[in-house]
Design a protein around this motif. Structure first.
Motif, short mmCIF file in Angstrom:
data_model
loop_
_atom_site.label_atom_id
_atom_site.label_comp_id
_atom_site.label_asym_id
_atom_site.label_seq_id
_atom_site.Cartn_x
_atom_site.Cartn_y
_atom_site.Cartn_z
N GLY A 25 -48.11 40.62 23.68
CA GLY A 25 -47.97 38.70 23.93
C GLY A 25 -47.06 38.47 24.15
N CYS A 26 -46.88 36.60 24.66
CA CYS A 26 -45.57 36.22 25.36
C CYS A 26 -44.68 35.85 24.41
N PRO A 27 -44.17 36.01 23.26
CA PRO A 27 -42.71 35.82 22.40
C PRO A 27 -43.44 33.69 22.17
N TRP A 28 -42.72 33.31 23.67
CA TRP A 28 -43.58 31.44 22.87
C TRP A 28 -44.81 31.18 22.77
N ASP A 29 -45.36 31.36 23.16
CA ASP A 29 -47.04 31.40 23.06
C ASP A 29 -47.25 32.28 21.90
N ILE A 30 -46.44 32.81 21.15
CA ILE A 30 -47.47 33.31 19.85
C ILE A 30 -46.60 32.42 18.95
N GLU A 31 -45.56 31.60 19.25
CA GLU A 31 -45.57 30.76 18.08
C GLU A 31 -45.69 30.02 17.79
N GLN A 32 -46.85 28.88 18.80
CA GLN A 32 -47.05 27.74 19.26
C GLN A 32 -47.89 27.63 18.09
N ASP A 33 -48.46 26.60 17.49
CA ASP A 33 -49.32 26.23 16.70
C ASP A 33 -49.79 25.17 17.21
N PHE A 34 -51.12 24.08 16.26
CA PHE A 34 -51.31 22.91 17.00
C PHE A 34 -50.40 21.99 16.92
N ALA A 35 -49.53 21.27 16.24
CA ALA A 35 -48.68 20.24 16.11
C ALA A 35 -48.29 20.72 17.63
N SER A 36 -47.43 21.59 17.99
CA SER A 36 -45.82 21.69 18.45
C SER A 36 -46.92 21.67 20.22
N ILE A 37 -47.43 21.97 20.23
CA ILE A 37 -48.58 22.00 21.77
C ILE A 37 -48.86 20.71 22.28
N ALA A 38 -49.15 20.11 21.36
CA ALA A 38 -50.23 18.67 21.05
C ALA A 38 -49.28 17.98 21.89
N PRO A 39 -48.11 17.64 22.36
CA PRO A 39 -47.39 16.73 22.64
C PRO A 39 -48.08 17.17 24.74
N TYR A 40 -47.84 18.44 24.26
CA TYR A 40 -48.09 19.24 26.41
C TYR A 40 -49.90 18.60 25.86
#
Length: 264
Positions: A25-40
């Motif tokens: 997969g994509c390294p950036w997408d793999i390292e994300q979690d709920f909290a990190s993408i909540a602002p997006y």
């Protein structure tokens, strides 16, 4: 054009599964979690609102897609952790909408034989569901802390009003605003000023609620109006705008304001 059926969003789930694949997969997408993408997620919701405000249907289509991607992203993270998948999200909201609209999908006549207003039914059913999930007995239970402050203030006030704790008319609210403004003037410390300005804003939201004005929409429109007028001032003055004295800027502001149509 995708070969997927109009109601089929599962191809999006498959795309997210590929992006989150630990090996390919994509390294950036793999390292994300709920909290990190909540602002997006929050940002995308605001961009949907912006497209609606501008009545830009092409942008709205794109922004709704971006928002849907956020739902798929959270769902994939949850699926990998063993909680739920995107299909579960779709099934749950479908069942909820049917359950909360008995006047559409079921018997619209309640126990007292009176056909209830749809929104009133929604609120009754929602309150019952909330009581099952949350042992908090307060009328304010379930108002999310992370909501934008203006929206949360309005929701808290509406919940309190259902219990009878509310101003009977706008006179008391306007008097309260004047009182809070006086307290802002009298505040001597930074902490006190912050508290009193918060109370003032809360009272203004209360007035907006009584007048059936959405405070978030009203402030967004005020922001747009300021943006429009300020840019017009800059355009008229050119490069010398920043160096103009305040009285000259005020004159420009009045000139720009006078060219706009009056609202009644």
């Amino acid at each position: 054009m995708s070969n997927a059926s109009p109601a089929d969003i599962m191809p999006l789930a498959h795309v997210m599964a590929r992006l989150r694949d630990p090996d390919t997969g994509c390294p950036w997408d793999i390292e994300q979690d709920f909290a990190s993408i909540a602002p997006y997620t929050i940002e995308e919701a605001y961009e949907v609102a912006d497209a609606i405000e501008r009545q830009d249907m092409a942008a709205l289509r794109d922004e709704l897609g971006d928002l849907l991607l956020q739902v798929a992203f959270h769902s994939r993270i949850a699926e990998q952790a063993g909680h739920f998948a995107l299909q579960d999200v779709v099934d749950a909201i479908t069942e909820k909408m049917i359950r909360r609209h008995p006047h559409v999908f079921g018997d619209p006549v309640l126990g007292d034989g009176v056909r209830e207003d749809g929104h009133a039914q929604w609120e009754v059913i929602k309150a019952a569901e909330r009581a099952e999930k949350d042992p908090d007995p307060s009328a304010l239970a379930g108002v999310a802390i992370a909501l934008p402050a203006l929206l949360r203030a309005e929701k808290l006030q509406k919940r309190a009003a259902r219990t009878g704790f509310d101003w009977p008319d706008t006179v008391g609210v306007i008097d309260k605003i004047a009182e809070e403004l006086d307290e802002v003037r009298e505040a001597e410390s930074q902490d006190a000023r912050e508290e009193e300005i918060g109370d003032l804003l809360f009272a203004v939201v209360n007035l907006a609620r009584h007048l059936k004005v959405d405070p978030e929409v009203a402030l967004r429109k005020a922001n747009a109006k300021f943006d429009r007028r300020f840019r017009a001032m800059e355009q008229q003055a050119g490069d010398r705008f920043a160096s103009l004295p305040l009285d000259a800027k005020e004159k420009l502001w009045r000139q720009v304001k006078s060219t706009e149509p009056l609202r009644k």
